[in-house]
Design a protein around this motif. Structure first.
Motif, PDB file in Angstrom:
ATOM      1  N   ARG A   1      50.393  76.119 -53.479  1.00 19.90           N
ATOM      2  CA  ARG A   1      50.492  76.024 -52.019  1.00 19.90           C
ATOM      3  C   ARG A   1      49.429  76.887 -51.351  1.00 19.90           C
ATOM      4  N   LYS A   2      49.254  78.121 -51.818  1.00 17.27           N
ATOM      5  CA  LYS A   2      48.267  79.021 -51.232  1.00 17.27           C
ATOM      6  C   LYS A   2      46.837  78.522 -51.450  1.00 17.27           C
ATOM      7  N   ALA A   3      46.595  77.924 -52.614  1.00 19.79           N
ATOM      8  CA  ALA A   3      45.248  77.458 -52.945  1.00 19.79           C
ATOM      9  C   ALA A   3      44.934  76.098 -52.326  1.00 19.79           C
ATOM     10  N   GLY A   4      45.970  75.402 -51.865  1.00 12.20           N
ATOM     11  CA  GLY A   4      45.743  74.092 -51.260  1.00 12.20           C
ATOM     12  C   GLY A   4      45.435  73.016 -52.280  1.00 12.20           C
ATOM     13  N   ILE A   5      45.997  73.152 -53.480  1.00  7.33           N
ATOM     14  CA  ILE A   5      45.837  72.113 -54.499  1.00  7.33           C
ATOM     15  C   ILE A   5      47.226  71.673 -54.944  1.00  7.33           C
ATOM     16  N   THR A   6      47.297  70.550 -55.635  1.00 11.09           N
ATOM     17  CA  THR A   6      48.602  70.047 -56.064  1.00 11.09           C
ATOM     18  C   THR A   6      49.099  70.833 -57.272  1.00 11.09           C
ATOM     19  N   GLN A   7      50.414  70.803 -57.477  1.00 15.71           N
ATOM     20  CA  GLN A   7      50.996  71.470 -58.641  1.00 15.71           C
ATOM     21  C   GLN A   7      50.476  70.837 -59.934  1.00 15.71           C
ATOM     22  N   ARG A   8      50.257  69.529 -59.887  1.00 14.79           N
ATOM     23  CA  ARG A   8      49.744  68.832 -61.066  1.00 14.79           C
ATOM     24  C   ARG A   8      48.339  69.314 -61.422  1.00 14.79           C
ATOM     25  N   GLN A   9      47.491  69.499 -60.389  1.00 13.39           N
ATOM     26  CA  GLN A   9      46.142  70.014 -60.624  1.00 13.39           C
ATOM     27  C   GLN A   9      46.199  71.383 -61.283  1.00 13.39           C
TER      28      GLN A   9
ATOM     29  N   ASP B   1      36.021  70.508 -66.743  1.00 13.62           N
ATOM     30  CA  ASP B   1      35.100  71.362 -65.980  1.00 13.62           C
ATOM     31  C   ASP B   1      35.694  71.600 -64.597  1.00 13.62           C
ATOM     32  N   VAL B   2      36.274  72.777 -64.393  1.00 17.12           N
ATOM     33  CA  VAL B   2      36.906  73.092 -63.114  1.00 17.12           C
ATOM     34  C   VAL B   2      35.822  73.331 -62.071  1.00 17.12           C
ATOM     35  N   ARG B   3      35.919  72.632 -60.948  1.00 16.98           N
ATOM     36  CA  ARG B   3      34.924  72.780 -59.889  1.00 16.98           C
ATOM     37  C   ARG B   3      34.955  74.194 -59.319  1.00 16.98           C
ATOM     38  N   TYR B   4      33.772  74.675 -58.954  1.00 18.62           N
ATOM     39  CA  TYR B   4      33.672  76.028 -58.401  1.00 18.62           C
ATOM     40  C   TYR B   4      34.482  76.140 -57.113  1.00 18.62           C
ATOM     41  N   GLU B   5      34.498  75.071 -56.336  1.00 16.19           N
ATOM     42  CA  GLU B   5      35.267  75.071 -55.086  1.00 16.19           C
ATOM     43  C   GLU B   5      36.753  75.286 -55.366  1.00 16.19           C
ATOM     44  N   THR B   6      37.257  74.665 -56.444  1.00 16.23           N
ATOM     45  CA  THR B   6      38.663  74.836 -56.819  1.00 16.23           C
ATOM     46  C   THR B   6      38.930  76.261 -57.286  1.00 16.23           C
ATOM     47  N   LEU B   7      37.979  76.814 -58.042  1.00 12.98           N
ATOM     48  CA  LEU B   7      38.123  78.204 -58.496  1.00 12.98           C
ATOM     49  C   LEU B   7      38.165  79.163 -57.310  1.00 12.98           C
ATOM     50  N   GLN B   8      37.362  78.879 -56.286  1.00 15.26           N
ATOM     51  CA  GLN B   8      37.374  79.720 -55.085  1.00 15.26           C
ATOM     52  C   GLN B   8      38.735  79.663 -54.392  1.00 15.26           C
TER      53      GLN B   8
ATOM     54  N   LYS C   1      38.712  87.898 -57.378  1.00 15.44           N
ATOM     55  CA  LYS C   1      37.395  87.291 -57.451  1.00 15.44           C
ATOM     56  C   LYS C   1      37.425  86.103 -58.412  1.00 15.44           C
ATOM     57  N   VAL C   2      36.482  85.193 -58.225  1.00 17.02           N
ATOM     58  CA  VAL C   2      36.380  84.048 -59.136  1.00 17.02           C
ATOM     59  C   VAL C   2      36.138  84.529 -60.561  1.00 17.02           C
ATOM     60  N   SER C   3      35.350  85.591 -60.696  1.00 17.17           N
ATOM     61  CA  SER C   3      35.041  86.116 -62.031  1.00 17.17           C
ATOM     62  C   SER C   3      36.286  86.641 -62.737  1.00 17.17           C
TER      63      SER C   3
ATOM     64  N   GLU D   1      25.142  80.969 -60.552  1.00 18.67           N
ATOM     65  CA  GLU D   1      24.285  79.947 -61.159  1.00 18.67           C
ATOM     66  C   GLU D   1      25.040  78.631 -61.321  1.00 18.67           C
ATOM     67  N   LYS D   2      26.292  78.714 -61.746  1.00 13.96           N
ATOM     68  CA  LYS D   2      27.095  77.504 -61.903  1.00 13.96           C
ATOM     69  C   LYS D   2      27.339  76.827 -60.560  1.00 13.96           C
ATOM     70  N   LYS D   3      27.563  77.649 -59.532  1.00  9.33           N
ATOM     71  CA  LYS D   3      27.775  77.096 -58.197  1.00  9.33           C
ATOM     72  C   LYS D   3      26.524  76.367 -57.722  1.00  9.33           C
ATOM     73  N   LEU D   4      25.349  76.959 -57.985  1.00 10.66           N
ATOM     74  CA  LEU D   4      24.093  76.335 -57.589  1.00 10.66           C
ATOM     75  C   LEU D   4      23.890  75.010 -58.316  1.00 10.66           C
ATOM     76  N   ILE D   5      24.174  74.994 -59.616  1.00 11.49           N
ATOM     77  CA  ILE D   5      24.035  73.762 -60.405  1.00 11.49           C
ATOM     78  C   ILE D   5      24.977  72.689 -59.878  1.00 11.49           C
ATOM     79  N   GLU D   6      26.211  73.090 -59.581  1.00 12.40           N
ATOM     80  CA  GLU D   6      27.194  72.137 -59.065  1.00 12.40           C
ATOM     81  C   GLU D   6      26.759  71.582 -57.718  1.00 12.40           C
TER      82      GLU D   6
END
Length: 239
Positions: free
Chosen positions: A24-32, A43-50, A59-61, A73-78
């Motif tokens: 709920r706090k992250a704004g993603i589904t429980q299934r995700q 490959d978990v998207r950087y946006e989802t990790l944020q 922190k994401v790290s 670097e991964k965010k830039l590649i994505e």
């Protein structure tokens, strides 16, 4: 992804947050979230990790176990992948435009060197050009005085007669009613200049009064048609 799942479980236990509350706090589904924790996402998207990091207030790290530099670097590649995907999607949405070809008569040769009497009034050939004006015609170039403008000996130039002529246009000029030449027309300091694009040739100069009496512009070049010579059989490279 197992490392991310393990770190998420440890962080949720440390923060006292359930999977339902984190989703709920992250704004993603429980299934995700369940799929991420159990390594079902390749490959978990950087946006989802944020989003997960904000929900856990870390922190994401802390979730990935990687340094922030690697994460950047991964965010830039994505981000680059997303831009490429959007670009490719736009290309696939563009419908190709098929323009009808129009036959243009080729009347003969025009000197791209020193002016000569070489314009043939008889049609020697036709070339097919898309979107050509109805009154367009073509001439085959003889000489190399315009090579600096990308016009080579043997090229076919597309000409439109009449109409407006602008300073810097490449034109078909008739000199003294008898000699033709292909040159760039330049008006400068009360002078009219037929300027070659090759240092081996001198410009042809007229005063404005001389130009009115001796010079006639028969047409403006709007394009070039060139056939590419293929290699001879003896030139074929062997593997």
């Amino acid at each position: 992804m197992e490392k991310i799942g393990k770190n998420l479980i440890e962080l949720m236990e440390k923060k006292g947050i359930s999977q339902i509350e984190l989703s709920r706090k992250a704004g993603i589904t429980q299934r995700q979230l369940w799929n991420i924790i159990h390594g079902k996402v390749k490959d978990v998207r950087y946006e989802t990790l944020q989003k997960l990091a904000r929900g856990l207030e870390v922190k994401v790290s802390d979730i990935t176990g990687e340094t922030e530099e690697i994460q950047r670097e991964k965010k830039l590649i994505e981000s680059q992948k997303e831009k490429i995907k959007r670009f490719l999607d736009q290309i696939t949405e563009i419908e190709p435009v098929h323009k009808p070809l129009k036959p243009i008569p080729v009347y003969g040769r025009i000197p791209a060197g020193r002016p000569r009497e070489t314009w043939n009034e008889l049609v020697e050939d036709y070339i097919n050009i898309p979107d050509a004006p109805d009154n367009a015609f073509a001439l085959k170039v003889s000489g190399d005085s315009m090579i600096g403008a990308g016009i080579e000996d043997g090229d076919i130039v597309i000409i439109v007669p009449g109409g407006d002529v602008f300073n810097g246009d490449i034109v078909i000029a008739l000199i003294d009613g008898s000699e033709f030449t292909l040159k760039r027309l330049i008006k400068q300091d009360n002078m009219v200049i037929l300027q070659p694009a090759n240092d081996n040739y001198k410009p042809i100069l007229f005063t404005e009064e001389q130009a009115r009496e001796r010079l006639q512009i028969l047409g403006v070049m709007i394009g070039i048609y060139r056939k590419i010579k293929r290699a001879r059989s003896s030139d074929i490279l062997q593997n």
